[in-house]
Write an enzyme that holds these catalytic residues in place. Structure first.
Site, PDB file in Angstrom:
ATOM      1  N   ASP A  72      -2.684  57.946  20.748  1.00  8.02           N
ATOM      2  CA  ASP A  72      -2.594  59.135  21.821  1.00  8.02           C
ATOM      3  C   ASP A  72      -1.345  59.430  22.471  1.00  8.02           C
ATOM      4  OD1 ASP A  72      -3.903  59.847  24.371  1.00  8.02           O
ATOM      5  OD2 ASP A  72      -2.865  58.402  25.360  1.00  8.02           O
TER       6      ASP A  72
ATOM      7  N   GLY B 251      -6.341  64.560  24.729  1.00  5.41           N
ATOM      8  CA  GLY B 251      -7.009  64.807  26.038  1.00  5.41           C
ATOM      9  C   GLY B 251      -6.758  66.024  25.742  1.00  5.41           C
TER      10      GLY B 251
ATOM     11  N   ARG C 275      -8.689  67.859  22.805  1.00  9.56           N
ATOM     12  CA  ARG C 275      -9.589  67.493  23.885  1.00  9.56           C
ATOM     13  C   ARG C 275     -11.125  66.983  23.484  1.00  9.56           C
ATOM     14  NH1 ARG C 275      -7.463  70.707  28.122  1.00  9.56           N
ATOM     15  NH2 ARG C 275      -7.635  72.476  28.112  1.00  9.56           N
TER      16      ARG C 275
ATOM     17  N   ASN D 176      -8.611  55.528  28.721  1.00 12.66           N
ATOM     18  CA  ASN D 176      -9.091  55.820  28.279  1.00 12.66           C
ATOM     19  C   ASN D 176      -9.050  55.616  26.154  1.00 12.66           C
ATOM     20  OD1 ASN D 176      -6.653  57.263  27.802  1.00 12.66           O
ATOM     21  ND2 ASN D 176      -7.297  59.567  27.824  1.00 12.66           N
TER      22      ASN D 176
END
Length: 1004
Positions: free
Chosen positions: A284, A575, A678, A707
């Site tokens: 991430d 994201g 994204r 997430n």
């Protein structure tokens, strides 16, 4: 509540429908719908750390219709209709009928079991889910079970050894049958098989089972004698070694985070060795590569860029704003650097159009959130600090920024908020709130002003906001804002777009009617609320955009560079928008200017297919063409130029779970770096699964937020970072630590050591058990296949417990093939685990061949030496026992790299313990072989045989080891010699150790 009074009850005795009262700092015993709280507005603050790991306080609200009721004083009658028990801790749908009114219930009205009541004196609620039906219990399934790749391969070898065991038993049984048939006429007189008793005058016939049963019994007895071939004790030894390895990983100061005072956590003990074989790292970005401590940097308001690069900010000027409440001075807990020009303009309010837009902009930042302002005491009793508690660091940063510019949120309830605007307290009624969701990617709040006007404020990601902005209004301002957004993203900043709309009475009434209908629906409530929000969040007027900086963690660029040098492919799944992710990629050294970038942004399946095919063609060409088509940037003409694939979440929607997966994997496998922007949480897990299904390489996922949980659980190894987004990732992970940079010592040092140690330990245990079984098998061949054993039963039992158990465990914990300094200095050494050099089929079969030779030497040297002598079988059995134990310990000693007093003690101590045990066993008169070792060891032939066995058995191994290390040295061997003798090879004038290249494994 029982008979109008609250009484104490155990959690297990609480039933659905009962009214429960909770005091401050108590844990909620079941899932309850709030009826009333000690706060007049009906708000309750809860901490959900036990549930989802988040430490920030969250607000829950009692309905105003029930807040005024006191269950102790008046009878309370109501009916709650809600959904069936489910695992969704973030959602709840129900209705409550009270006094003839039907009230909607949502996630903000329910408090789940395991939460703690904070900053609220008491709360009263009605139990809706109890016991095993609570959401916490339904989610208590634990992390998915993972098994190490090394252990999986080991099980295949154990199956092969089991087949070999059956073969040995079968050979013994068949040979026994042949022998019985050839000696059938002699069985009456043979001592072992004698069927007649001549001790009495009359001969009595013993029962004889016959060939069939004798063969069966021989097979079963062979299984009992040869069962040591299956290394059951190996599983226990491996667990003990893993515990020892985990202890040293936890105590490693390199992985201690002083900022959070947290040490490395080993949450799964069965995959330590997988850390040494990682080929793919999925990471991430926010909170993992970055600090996730958001700092407000830039604002674009009404088309004007108030950038943080201005001189006033460079000198570190921070705003000192405060508010007077009840004779106390309130100040924000966190200070924010401000733009002096913007600060002065914000004080003008409605003096001009520009001031009005700035006013609405900062009002949106202060109001459009779920922030809970908490008052914190200081050493000065007249000064209080406001601590903004929120579910997102972005919200906290924006709230503190609004406070720095004079818009200080000081109170929030379910029905209104109070904001101090440059010293003037203003109250706004919260008429509606649409929380953020992953589909809309925005949130909105509807505020009612004192003059009865109603305004809608919306904030969200630029991709979702620009689609609902009315482009016919202020087109130039919109274009300027888009330019500013692009420049902010290029700097690696996180961006949000702010918009608003004045709702007319009819528009508000229409929304309110639809909102109430959607809120009270039991089926499809979330979809209905999403539709209502989408309808009202339309044709907005743009106010501006914000830019928040999320700085890289310490050591991230160096760590990524080391990982790539080690042959590990790093994929970043975030994201954030594409420009932000690319900027972070350059700053973290994930992307370099020499890389060829392939960018795929597609809005439909056919476009994805076309772009993937074009990208594959380009990646296969040794020479890139000078012409660059659309969506491809920066192709180089150089041969072997590393490729970076950049793909967005929209494209992945059409690629994952379709026939395009194979093409994406082929393209990604040719790339050095993959950057996905994204992406949704499930897409992260899908990308990990994409690699796991098509390659045998080990994968590692690292993240810090909720997430990232699906990605962490999908990967072979999951690492959680205890960051700002709660502890969900930590609770779902196999290993947990405080910083991304700790991944380097975890993999390069402990991962390498763990794999090398356990790989050797498994091979050694196969050898250790097989040699004793083969010696017993050779003996069976010379004893009419009767499955008798020359080795004492006690020695057979103690062989895997005392004689040889401790050395392999201690060496598996303490031995080090290379030092920490060398492993960190030369990341290429990590490739030994990726190539599986410590444990593979070739090494297994070579070890078995060596075991076969050593067993022959151990058995036949004493056999021929004592052939024709009068020595008994117990004496020669003791010689075999001592020979095997000394041999396997010397075999282990030949492979030890780092000697210390503990290893010396267990190896030589095991040999001494074996001698002592054999002497004690032979000194017991009731045992067979009484005094055998003392009689045999008194002769010179005994010691000559022992010495000859050791030399003859180990000589081939020593010769092969010498040839292999001298003529075909591995990277580890070269580095070890360089470390010891400082004889480094020089390449191109740079003093460094020459390493073999690390090839990519072929796809499955």
């Amino acid at each position: 509540m029982v008979d109008g009074q609250f009484q104490g009850k155990k959690w297990k005795d609480v039933k659905v429908g009962e009214i429960v009262k909770i005091a401050a700092n108590e844990t909620i015993p079941c899932d309850i719908v709030l009826l009333s709280t000690s706060d007049p507005t009906g708000v309750a603050y809860v901490q959900t750390t036990n549930l989802d790991g988040e430490s920030n306080l969250k607000t829950r609200y009692a309905k105003q219709e029930t807040q005024a009721k006191v269950p102790e004083k008046e009878r309370f009658i109501g009916l709650i209709k809600c959904e069936k028990p489910n695992r969704n801790i973030y959602g709840f749908q129900g209705n409550m009928e009270v006094d003839g009114k039907r009230l909607s219930l949502g996630s903000s009205n329910i408090v789940l079991r395991g939460c703690e009541l904070k900053n609220t004196n008491w709360a009263v609620g009605v139990a809706v889910y109890c016991g095993h039906e609570t959401k916490a219990m339904l989610n208590n399934s634990g992390a998915p079970s993972k098994r190490s790749q090394l252990e999986t391969h080991m099980n295949l070898e154990i199956i092969m050894l089991s087949v070999f065991l059956v073969a040995l038993c079968s050979v013994t049984s068949v040979c026994a049958a042949i022998w019985l048939k050839s000696h059938k006429n002699e069985l009456d007189l043979m001592p072992y098989y004698r069927k007649l008793d001549f001790s009495e005058g009359e001969m009595e016939s013993y029962q004889y089972y016959g060939w069939g049963l004798e063969i069966l019994f021989t097979f079963l007895k062979s299984v009992i004698v040869f069962q040591v071939m299956i290394p059951i004790s190996l599983y226990i030894s491996m667990e003990l070694v893993r515990v020892g390895q985990a202890y040293f990983m936890i105590r490693d100061s390199r992985m201690y985070d002083a900022a959070t005072n947290s040490r490395f956590q080993c949450r799964a003990l069965n995959i330590n060795e997988d850390l040494g074989q990682i080929k793919y790292v999925f990471s991430d970005k926010t909170g993992t590569l970055t600090e996730n401590k958001m700092e407000f940097q830039c604002a674009s308001i009404w088309g004007v860029d108030y950038s943080s690069t201005e001189a006033s900010l460079e000198h570190g000027h921070q705003a000192e704003c405060s508010a007077q409440v009840d004779g106390k001075v309130l100040k924000p807990k966190m200070k924010v650097k401000v733009n002096q020009k913007l600060l002065q303009l914000s004080k003008n309010s409605f003096r001009n159009v520009e001031g009005k837009q700035i006013y609405d902009f900062f009002l949106a930042l202060a109001a459009c959130n779920t922030i809970v302002p908490l008052v914190v005491d200081t050493s000065d009793p007249t000064v209080k600090l406001i601590d903004y508690q929120g579910e997102s660091p972005d919200e906290q940063a924006l709230a503190y920024a609004a406070a720095a510019y004079g818009f200080m949120l000081i109170e929030r309830t379910s029905g209104h908020i109070v904001i101090d605007i440059h010293g003037k307290r203003q109250r706004f009624n919260v008429l509606g709130l649409h929380e953020f969701d992953s589909d809309r990617k925005r949130m909105s709040v509807i505020l009612g002003y004192t003059d009865n006007s109603v305004k809608l404020f919306v904030k969200g990601a630029d991709t979702s906001m620009l689609s609902v902005i009315d482009k016919s209004l202020n087109a130039e301002i919109l274009r300027a804002t888009e330019t500013h957004l692009h420049s902010y993203s290029s700097l690696g900043l996180r961006t949000l777009v702010i918009g608003m709309w004045d709702l007319s009475v009819s528009e508000f009434d229409q929304w309110h009617f639809a909102f109430e209908a959607a809120s009270t629906a039991l089926l499809g409530r979330a979809a209905l609320l999403r539709k209502v929000a989408s309808n009202v969040e339309n044709n907005l007027c743009i106010l501006g955009a914000t830019a928040i900086e999320d700085k890289l963690q310490k050591g991230v660029p160096e760590s990524i560079e080391s990982l790539r040098t080690a042959g590990i492919k790093v994929w970043v799944l975030t994201g954030d928008k594409q420009e932000t992710a690319i900027s972070i990629g350059y700053s973290s050294k994930l992307l370099t200017n020499s890389m060829t970038q392939i960018i795929i942004n597609s809005n439909n399946r056919e476009s994805c297919r076309r772009h993937l095919q074009n990208a594959l063609v380009k990646s296969r060409q040794p020479l890139a063409a000078s012409a660059v088509p659309n969506n491809f940037e920066g192709f180089s003409d150089a041969i072997g130029t590393p490729i970076a694939l950049i793909i967005d979440g929209t494209s992945l929607v059409y690629i994952l779970d379709s026939e395009l997966e194979e093409e994406l994997f082929e393209l990604a496998s040719r790339c050095s770096v993959v950057l996905c922007c994204r992406v949704a949480p499930l897409q992260k897990a899908g990308i990990v699964a994409l690699v796991k299904k098509r390659t045998a390489d080990m994968t590692l996922a690292i993240g810090d937020g909720a997430n990232d949980v699906s990605m962490i659980q999908m990967a072979d190894v999951g690492v959680g970072i205890s960051g700002q987004e709660g502890r969900q990732a930590v609770m779902a992970s196999d290993f947990a630590m405080g910083q991304f940079r700790f991944l380097v010592p975890l993999l390069f040092i402990h991962g390498h050591w763990n794999y090398q140690r356990l790989g050797y330990m498994i091979i050694y245990n196969f050898y250790r058990n097989a040699i004793i079984v083969l010696v017993l098998f050779w003996y069976v061949l010379f004893t009419a296949y009767t499955v008798t054993t020359a080795i004492n039963e006690w020695s057979s039992m103690l062989y895997s417990i005392i004689y040889t158990a401790f050395p392999t465990i201690v060496v598996g914990i303490l031995d080090k093939d290379l030092s920490k300094r060398i492993l960190l200095k030369y990341p290429q050494l990590y490739g030994a685990g990726q190539r599986r050099e410590a444990y593979n089929k070739k090494l297994f079969w070579v070890t078995m061949a060596d075991t076969f030779w050593q067993s022959i030497v151990v058995f036949f040297v004493p056999l021929f030496a004592y052939w024709g002598s009068t020595v008994d079988i117990s004496s020669i059995g003791d010689l075999w026992t001592l020979s095997v134990v000394i041999l396997v310990n010397l075999h282990l000693a030949m492979d030890i790299i780092r000697w210390n007093w503990v290893i010396h003690a267990v190896i030589w101590g095991s040999i001494v313990a074996t001698v002592i045990c054999v002497m004690i066993i032979d000194a017991i008169p009731t045992f067979s072989g009484y005094w055998a070792i003392f009689n045999t060891a008194a002769t010179g032939l005994f010691w000559l045989c022992l010495l000859g066995i050791l030399i003859a058995a180990l000589l081939p191994r020593f010769a092969v080891k010498y040839i292999y290390q001298y003529y075909y040295p591995s990277d580890i061997q070269i580095s070890r010699e360089a470390e010891k003798f400082a004889n480094q090879r020089v390449i191109g004038g740079n003093r460094q150790i020459e390493m073999y290249p690390i090839p990519d494994g072929p796809p499955r």
